[in-house]
Design an enzyme around this catalytic site. Structure first.
Site, PDB file in Angstrom:
ATOM      1  N   HIS A  19       0.855  -1.203   0.000  1.00  0.00           N
ATOM      2  CA  HIS A  19       0.000   0.000   0.000  1.00  0.00           C
ATOM      3  C   HIS A  19       0.885   1.245   0.000  1.00  0.00           C
ATOM      4  O   HIS A  19       1.355   1.705   1.036  1.00  0.00           O
ATOM      5  CB  HIS A  19      -0.901  -0.030   1.244  1.00  0.00           C
ATOM      6  CG  HIS A  19      -2.000   0.987   1.219  1.00  0.00           C
ATOM      7  ND1 HIS A  19      -3.315   0.675   1.492  1.00  0.00           N
ATOM      8  CD2 HIS A  19      -1.993   2.321   0.951  1.00  0.00           C
ATOM      9  CE1 HIS A  19      -4.062   1.755   1.397  1.00  0.00           C
ATOM     10  NE2 HIS A  19      -3.281   2.777   1.074  1.00  0.00           N
ATOM     11  N   HIS A  21       1.145   5.020  -2.366  1.00  0.00           N
ATOM     12  CA  HIS A  21       0.567   5.834  -3.449  1.00  0.00           C
ATOM     13  C   HIS A  21       1.676   6.528  -4.226  1.00  0.00           C
ATOM     14  O   HIS A  21       2.508   7.217  -3.628  1.00  0.00           O
ATOM     15  CB  HIS A  21      -0.386   6.887  -2.867  1.00  0.00           C
ATOM     16  CG  HIS A  21      -1.627   6.296  -2.254  1.00  0.00           C
ATOM     17  ND1 HIS A  21      -2.809   6.177  -2.948  1.00  0.00           N
ATOM     18  CD2 HIS A  21      -1.866   5.770  -1.033  1.00  0.00           C
ATOM     19  CE1 HIS A  21      -3.731   5.626  -2.171  1.00  0.00           C
ATOM     20  NE2 HIS A  21      -3.183   5.364  -0.993  1.00  0.00           N
ATOM     21  N   ASP A  23       1.508   9.128  -6.108  1.00  0.00           N
ATOM     22  CA  ASP A  23       1.463  10.591  -5.975  1.00  0.00           C
ATOM     23  C   ASP A  23       1.715  11.034  -4.535  1.00  0.00           C
ATOM     24  O   ASP A  23       1.662  12.225  -4.244  1.00  0.00           O
ATOM     25  CB  ASP A  23       0.129  11.159  -6.499  1.00  0.00           C
ATOM     26  CG  ASP A  23      -1.076  10.508  -5.860  1.00  0.00           C
ATOM     27  OD1 ASP A  23      -0.947   9.422  -5.277  1.00  0.00           O
ATOM     28  OD2 ASP A  23      -2.172  11.097  -5.935  1.00  0.00           O
ATOM     29  N   GLY A 184     -10.032   7.698  -1.643  1.00  0.00           N
ATOM     30  CA  GLY A 184     -10.659   9.014  -1.519  1.00  0.00           C
ATOM     31  C   GLY A 184     -11.467   9.066  -0.233  1.00  0.00           C
ATOM     32  O   GLY A 184     -11.511   8.087   0.509  1.00  0.00           O
ATOM     33  N   HIS A 211     -10.064   0.812   0.042  1.00  0.00           N
ATOM     34  CA  HIS A 211      -9.734   1.629   1.217  1.00  0.00           C
ATOM     35  C   HIS A 211     -10.967   1.627   2.123  1.00  0.00           C
ATOM     36  O   HIS A 211     -12.015   2.166   1.740  1.00  0.00           O
ATOM     37  CB  HIS A 211      -9.463   3.079   0.806  1.00  0.00           C
ATOM     38  CG  HIS A 211      -8.049   3.362   0.396  1.00  0.00           C
ATOM     39  ND1 HIS A 211      -7.546   2.990  -0.818  1.00  0.00           N
ATOM     40  CD2 HIS A 211      -7.042   4.012   1.039  1.00  0.00           C
ATOM     41  CE1 HIS A 211      -6.289   3.401  -0.904  1.00  0.00           C
ATOM     42  NE2 HIS A 211      -5.952   4.017   0.212  1.00  0.00           N
ATOM     43  N   GLU A 214     -10.746   3.258   7.676  1.00  0.00           N
ATOM     44  CA  GLU A 214      -9.708   4.224   8.052  1.00  0.00           C
ATOM     45  C   GLU A 214     -10.390   5.368   8.782  1.00  0.00           C
ATOM     46  O   GLU A 214     -10.301   5.509   9.985  1.00  0.00           O
ATOM     47  CB  GLU A 214      -8.972   4.710   6.800  1.00  0.00           C
ATOM     48  CG  GLU A 214      -7.899   5.745   7.069  1.00  0.00           C
ATOM     49  CD  GLU A 214      -7.304   6.323   5.778  1.00  0.00           C
ATOM     50  OE1 GLU A 214      -7.893   6.129   4.703  1.00  0.00           O
ATOM     51  OE2 GLU A 214      -6.253   6.984   5.872  1.00  0.00           O
ATOM     52  N   ASP A 316       1.874   4.016   2.821  1.00  0.00           N
ATOM     53  CA  ASP A 316       0.803   4.899   2.338  1.00  0.00           C
ATOM     54  C   ASP A 316       1.381   6.055   1.518  1.00  0.00           C
ATOM     55  O   ASP A 316       1.437   5.955   0.304  1.00  0.00           O
ATOM     56  CB  ASP A 316      -0.068   5.418   3.488  1.00  0.00           C
ATOM     57  CG  ASP A 316      -1.504   5.683   3.057  1.00  0.00           C
ATOM     58  OD1 ASP A 316      -1.869   5.319   1.926  1.00  0.00           O
ATOM     59  OD2 ASP A 316      -2.279   6.240   3.859  1.00  0.00           O
TER      60      ASP A 316
HETATM   61 ZN   LIG Z   1      -3.981   4.783   0.936  1.00  0.00          ZN
END
Ligand SMILES: [Zn+2]
Length: 378
Positions: A19, A21, A23, A184, A211, A214, A316
């Site tokens: 996991h 990202h 970006d 998101g 996701h 969380e 993350d």
């Molecule tokens: Zn994430």
């Protein structure tokens, strides 16, 4: 394997990352270079206008507890990832940075729909990122670092591209695209809104993660598993809401639960998640920043490890959280008493949970991870 490992030992340990990202992991120097090339205005000026100043701005904005400020950080990384050159560079550097961190296998995710403003098509975006990953793998191999990086294609849960992105994940499955994800803001955007995409993926025997659990609790986790049928949970940290100790919420009795994990009582959903070995992609530093956990020391990951959930450890967003796999592991060793055996356990858990054919997972466990840890323990 039971003594507290040093930072150097942790750094050299083989790691698996599920996991991360794309970006959320840019080098600050790269953000500067690409912003200049694109004429994009960065939020730092004056003395802060250095890579270090920018790195601090990202971390502090993510730390601020303000969701708009946290989301603003991604506007700046995504803004410099709109051209083929930008995407290729970010992907290539991502692989090099992960290899340098000791990662031997990673699944890196990004949302192609966020990279359209420079005129690239969705297939061009996917092919450019893949090419960047291959270039990074080749460069790392030349440096003696063996790493394999596959892609997870993300759709934004508030938008309406899920089915299209899911089709692309299937179309590129033999070109190192490992699966699909939705990400998101969780609250108000139920995963079942994208049921058509998940049903399509299941019909195609394709893998996906959601996701969930969380920012939002058990209903989100239940929906992701039981309505949508996800293979893995992105975060899933709130599964602890379904655990009690002496009838009290388990997090209010954390020390007792850690001392006597066999006395922890399971709700039906937590029992299902553990029984089915559903992988939890846990990201401690990110969870502390977004308020999903109070601190590393009290992060549910250590309790979930004691209860033998299928726990995996992840970064993350390396830039926003100023983190790496070595940092995540080091924090658990320092603050939660994790040992080298625990780090090997969580690494094998991640490899078992990867969206990779079974025989290839087994080969990495038997020929890379286990010998790697054995060499460090010797
Ligand atoms: Zn994430």
């Amino acid at each position: 394997m039971t003594a507290a490992p040093t930072r150097d030992l942790i750094h050299r340990a083989p790691k698996v990352l599920l996991h991360d990202h794309l970006d959320g992991g840019l080098r600050p120097t790269t953000v500067f270079d690409l912003a200049a090339a694109a004429g994009h205005r960065l939020p730092v000026d004056g003395r802060a206008r250095t890579p270090m100043g920018l790195a601090l701005w990202f971390r502090d904005s993510a730390d601020s507890g303000s969701l708009p400020r946290y989301l603003e950080t991604f506007e700046h990384t995504v803004a410099v990832m709109q051209t083929a050159d930008g995407l290729h560079r970010v992907a290539r550097e991502c692989v090099l940075d992960l290899a340098d961190d000791g990662v031997i296998y990673a699944e890196v995710r990004y949302a192609p729909e966020l990279h359209l403003t420079g005129g690239l098509t969705l297939p061009e975006i996917i092919e450019t990122v893949n090419a960047g990953f291959r270039a990074g793998e080749d460069e790392a191999a030349a440096l003696g670092q063996r790493i394999r990086v596959r892609t997870i294609l993300t759709a934004m849960r508030h938008a309406d591209h899920a089915r299209q992105i899911a089709e692309l994940a299937v179309q590129y499955r033999d070109d190192e695209v490992a699966g699909f994800d939705i990400a998101g803001a969780e609250a108000g955007h139920r995963p079942s809104r994208h049921l058509a995409a998940f049903e399509y993926l299941r019909r195609e025997n394709a893998h996906f993660v959601i996701h969930a659990g969380e920012a939002y609790g058990l209903p989100s986790i239940w929906e992701a598993i039981q309505l949508c049928g996800c293979d893995r949970l992105g975060h899933g940290v709130r599964i602890v809401d379904d655990l009690t100790f002496d009838g009290a919420p388990v997090m209010t009795r954390l020390d007792d639960a850690l001392a006597e994990p066999s006395r922890v009582e399971f709700g039906r959903l937590a029992a299902y998640v553990r029984d089915r070995r559903i992988p939890l992609e846990m990201c401690p530093h990110s969870n502390v920043q977004t308020g999903a956990a109070e601190s590393i020391a009290t992060h549910p990951i250590t309790l979930l490890k004691a209860l033998r959930f299928r726990v995996t450890l992840n970064t993350d967003n390396r830039l926003m959280s100023a983190t790496s796999m070595t940092q995540e592991m080091g924090a658990l060793v320092r603050e939660c008493g994790w040992t080298m055996a625990d780090l090997q356990w969580v690494t094998i858990n991640a490899m078992k949970s990867a969206f990779l054919p079974f025989d290839e997972r087994l080969a990495l466990i038997d020929h890379v991870i286990k010998p790697g840890y054995a060499a460090l323990g010797a």
